[in-house]
Design a protein around this motif. Structure first.
Motif, PDB file in Angstrom:
ATOM      1  N   ALA A 245       9.934  85.481  63.626  1.00 11.85           N
ATOM      2  CA  ALA A 245       9.419  86.323  62.598  1.00 11.85           C
ATOM      3  C   ALA A 245       8.476  87.106  62.977  1.00 11.85           C
ATOM      4  CB  ALA A 245       8.712  85.233  61.449  1.00 11.85           C
ATOM      5  N   GLY A 246       7.793  87.148  64.234  1.00  6.71           N
ATOM      6  CA  GLY A 246       7.018  87.938  65.210  1.00  6.71           C
ATOM      7  C   GLY A 246       5.738  87.364  65.304  1.00  6.71           C
ATOM      8  N   TYR A 247       5.627  86.107  64.949  1.00  8.73           N
ATOM      9  CA  TYR A 247       4.151  85.371  65.406  1.00  8.73           C
ATOM     10  C   TYR A 247       4.077  84.815  66.618  1.00  8.73           C
ATOM     11  CZ  TYR A 247       3.821  86.421  60.406  1.00  8.73           C
ATOM     12  OH  TYR A 247       3.773  87.135  59.232  1.00  8.73           O
ATOM     13  N   GLU A 248       3.071  84.809  67.287  1.00  9.14           N
ATOM     14  CA  GLU A 248       2.893  83.898  68.699  1.00  9.14           C
ATOM     15  C   GLU A 248       2.636  82.622  68.014  1.00  9.14           C
ATOM     16  OE1 GLU A 248       0.194  84.126  72.592  1.00  9.14           O
ATOM     17  OE2 GLU A 248      -0.291  85.607  71.063  1.00  9.14           O
ATOM     18  N   VAL A 249       2.949  81.663  68.825  1.00  7.27           N
ATOM     19  CA  VAL A 249       2.921  80.114  68.702  1.00  7.27           C
ATOM     20  C   VAL A 249       2.441  79.448  70.094  1.00  7.27           C
ATOM     21  CG1 VAL A 249       3.948  77.907  67.985  1.00  7.27           C
ATOM     22  CG2 VAL A 249       4.720  79.970  66.795  1.00  7.27           C
ATOM     23  N   ILE A 250       1.289  78.928  69.930  1.00  7.09           N
ATOM     24  CA  ILE A 250       0.811  78.201  71.151  1.00  7.09           C
ATOM     25  C   ILE A 250       0.464  76.819  70.913  1.00  7.09           C
ATOM     26  CG2 ILE A 250      -1.165  78.213  72.554  1.00  7.09           C
ATOM     27  CD1 ILE A 250      -2.154  81.047  71.735  1.00  7.09           C
ATOM     28  N   GLU A 251       1.184  75.964  72.099  1.00  7.98           N
ATOM     29  CA  GLU A 251       1.324  74.541  72.072  1.00  7.98           C
ATOM     30  C   GLU A 251      -0.149  74.037  72.464  1.00  7.98           C
ATOM     31  OE1 GLU A 251       4.580  73.181  73.746  1.00  7.98           O
ATOM     32  OE2 GLU A 251       6.032  74.390  72.671  1.00  7.98           O
TER      33      GLU A 251
END
Length: 312
Positions: free
Chosen positions: A152-158
């Motif tokens: 969707a265009g979002y950055e996800v950081i674990e």
């Protein structure tokens, strides 16, 4: 005195003069309450203001609010016709979420993202408490969640405050910027902030064993200057996120993954619910758009539009 509102406790506002480091507790002039705004808070954390400083603390008054570059807003709790601005002038919003202990609902995530899109606030999703999901069986769930929002265009950081995973990286990214942290109660937001800026010693809460829900540990939004430069906005845990001032026919625009396909629909005013030759529903059927995102879109249309809660 000119500065930034760093704390709001209802009738009092703490203003930080960024050039001198001095702080002043101020009230606001009544005129701010008479501008026709239907928000519960005319002055918010992050506002750049001018204040007149009197001889006594009670004489300090905010006299002017500079134009905001953006702000994050939601429908006020139990006041469907009023809205509550959480904070203003934000460079990046970090939405802290968890897959469990407690689980963050995708609808909550999507409502936050829609509001941020509408008010031009970049969002990074922090998938927190990764130390609890180290077992191999969780990997598929984590990857599926991340894929939905990255597509969707979002950055996800674990990330994990317990192990320190990505804490240094996040701290560097926040350098010199104004960063807002938000999320449900219990997602570990305060613990995460303490790991980023250890000197703050924010109060943290336990998770209820019975409900798997978090307990509120932050009462008011507040800004903290960061050691390396920049500001961190801590916000109270949020249970729900009602949209404000977004019309039904504009909603898909704020779902980037849906809006990517919308120009290919047969009808220019397609609602992506029942129309023939809808490119959005076709993309959902083919798996190009995550079903959970489309379900959130439909729920927002149904829940908010039927009650007329989109507009102020």
């Amino acid at each position: 005195m000119e500065g930034i509102v760093i704390k709001s406790t209802g009738s009092w506002y703490t203003v930080l003069d960024t050039s001198t480091g001095e702080q002043a507790r101020c009230r606001i002039r009544g005129v701010f309450r008479l501008r026709g705004s239907r928000t519960t808070n005319p002055v918010v954390v992050g506002d750049r203001v001018r204040a007149e400083i009197g001889q006594e603390e009670g004489d300090n008054v905010i006299t002017d609010i500079r134009p905001r570059s953006n702000y994050i807003i939601r429908r006020a709790s139990n006041l469907s016709k009023e809205s509550h601005i959480i904070a203003a002038n934000i460079d990046t919003a970090y939405l802290v979420v968890t897959l469990d202990f407690p689980a963050t609902s995708t609808e909550f995530i999507d409502r936050f993202l829609v509001t941020a899109e509408a008010y031009h606030i970049p969002v990074v999703i922090l998938l927190n408490k990764m130390d609890l999901f180290a077992a191999p069986e969780y990997r598929e769930i984590i990857d599926e969640f991340s894929a939905i929002y990255r597509s969707a265009g979002y950055e996800v950081i674990e990330i994990s405050a317990t192990t320190g995973q990505e804490i240094d990286t996040l701290r560097q990214r926040m350098h010199g910027r104004t960063s807002l942290f938000s999320g449900n109660s219990g997602v570990g937001k305060s613990t995460l902030i303490n790991a980023i800026e250890p000197g703050l010693h924010l109060k943290t809460g336990a998770i209820s064993d019975y409900h798997h829900k978090g307990k509120h540990t932050t009462t008011f939004s507040e800004i903290f200057p960061l050691t390396g430069g920049g500001f961190l906005i801590d916000t109270p845990g949020i249970k729900g996120f009602g949209l404000v001032d977004i019309a039904p026919d504009e909603l898909a625009r704020y779902f980037p993954d849906l809006f990517r396909y919308a120009p290919h629909c047969q009808y220019y005013n397609c609602t992506h619910t029942h129309e023939p030759n809808c490119a959005v529903t076709a993309a959902v059927a083919s798996g190009e758009i995550a079903e959970s995102r489309y379900i959130s879109y439909l729920k927002i249309l149904e829940d908010d539009d039927k009650n007329g809660k989109y507009r102020k």
